[in-house]
Design a protein around this motif. Structure first.
Motif, PDB file in Angstrom:
ATOM      1  N   ALA A 157       0.826  -1.200   0.000  1.00 36.85           N
ATOM      2  CA  ALA A 157       0.000   0.000   0.000  1.00 36.85           C
ATOM      3  C   ALA A 157       0.863   1.253   0.000  1.00 36.85           C
ATOM      4  N   ALA A 158       1.947   1.216   0.773  1.00 33.98           N
ATOM      5  CA  ALA A 158       2.854   2.365   0.811  1.00 33.98           C
ATOM      6  C   ALA A 158       3.510   2.585  -0.549  1.00 33.98           C
ATOM      7  N   LEU A 159       3.907   1.480  -1.193  1.00 38.87           N
ATOM      8  CA  LEU A 159       4.510   1.579  -2.521  1.00 38.87           C
ATOM      9  C   LEU A 159       3.517   2.172  -3.520  1.00 38.87           C
ATOM     10  N   ALA A 160       2.259   1.688  -3.454  1.00 42.16           N
ATOM     11  CA  ALA A 160       1.230   2.210  -4.357  1.00 42.16           C
ATOM     12  C   ALA A 160       0.985   3.689  -4.102  1.00 42.16           C
ATOM     13  N   PHE A 161       0.967   4.079  -2.818  1.00 42.14           N
ATOM     14  CA  PHE A 161       0.745   5.480  -2.473  1.00 42.14           C
ATOM     15  C   PHE A 161       1.849   6.366  -3.029  1.00 42.14           C
ATOM     16  N   VAL A 162       3.093   5.943  -2.849  1.00 35.48           N
ATOM     17  CA  VAL A 162       4.229   6.724  -3.360  1.00 35.48           C
ATOM     18  C   VAL A 162       4.169   6.824  -4.885  1.00 35.48           C
ATOM     19  N   THR A 163       3.788   5.721  -5.545  1.00 40.00           N
ATOM     20  CA  THR A 163       3.689   5.722  -7.009  1.00 40.00           C
ATOM     21  C   THR A 163       2.621   6.704  -7.482  1.00 40.00           C
TER      22      THR A 163
END
Length: 235
Positions: free
Chosen positions: A9-15
């Motif tokens: 989720a954090a990776l998706a948010f940063v993307t």
């Protein structure tokens, strides 16, 4: 599993945030481009010598003027619509004093006026000075959806400068590497109708940025709610 989910989720948010930031940068670039073109359009026309000193990236939409003689028997026809009517833009080679030629988009004619013999008054003779906008050439067909040019019928669907030149026996060395869109100065007989340049730069970057930022916000809210419910359940 919970840690892996939070990491994804954090990776998706940063993307998503990165995509939004990229669209904001594109928005600033597009606004700068629009302002630059608008300023160019207000400038005095450049001479051919001045245009040829510019890098290719700065030629598009530059006001310019050039003098020569039209070779009407070699005009090429580009399929187009103008004010809701279908027809052609007439691209005619203008022979310059130094022996070279440049294709001038003289403007629009309806379907039934494609044959130059139907509009003899517009076939001006002698030396003329054309004022208009320099237009960059295309290096390839802009989209697979665009039909192939019909050289035999003299109908072009995309501005292939090399094909236009070769179809009338002009070598690459003879033709300037850009086009000129003539201004709206009336032609004798009213045809072709000049001043047909369309200056359009789609600018949807703000909308895209809002979309990416919105998705990032939704993701953050969902993760936050899930974390809150997990905490309440654990508590």
């Amino acid at each position: 599993m919970r840690v892996i989910g939070l990491a994804l989720a954090a990776l998706a948010f940063v993307t998503l945030i990165s995509l939004g930031n990229w669209q904001v940068r594109r928005l600033h670039w597009k606004e700068g481009l629009l302002a630059s073109v608008e300023q160019q359009l207000q400038e005095a026309p450049l001479t051919l010598a001045e245009i040829e000193k510019l890098p290719r990236s700065e030629i598009e939409y530059r006001p310019m003027m050039v003098t020569g003689r039209f070779e009407h028997g070699r005009e090429r026809h580009f399929f187009a619509t103008h004010q809701g009517q279908s027809g052609y833009y007439v691209y005619t080679p203008l022979r310059l004093a130094d022996g070279r030629a440049v294709f001038v988009n003289r403007g629009f004619v309806p379907f039934d006026m494609k044959d130059a013999a139907t509009r003899p008054e517009g076939q001006v003779t002698g030396t003329v000075t054309i004022t208009g906008l320099a237009r960059d050439r295309l290096d390839e067909k802009p989209s697979f959806a665009v039909p192939e040019n019909d050289i035999t019928q003299n109908i072009f669907y995309w501005k292939d400068l090399d094909a236009m030149a070769q179809s009338i026996g002009l070598s690459a060395d003879e033709v300037l590497p850009f086009f000129i869109d003539a201004d709206d100065a009336p032609n004798p007989g009213g045809l072709p109708v000049g001043g047909v340049t369309r200056i359009s730069f789609p600018n949807d970057h703000l909308q895209y940025a809002i979309t990416w930022y919105g998705l990032a916000t939704v993701l953050a809210v969902i993760v936050g709610l899930m974390a809150y419910r997990g905490w309440r359940k654990h508590d």
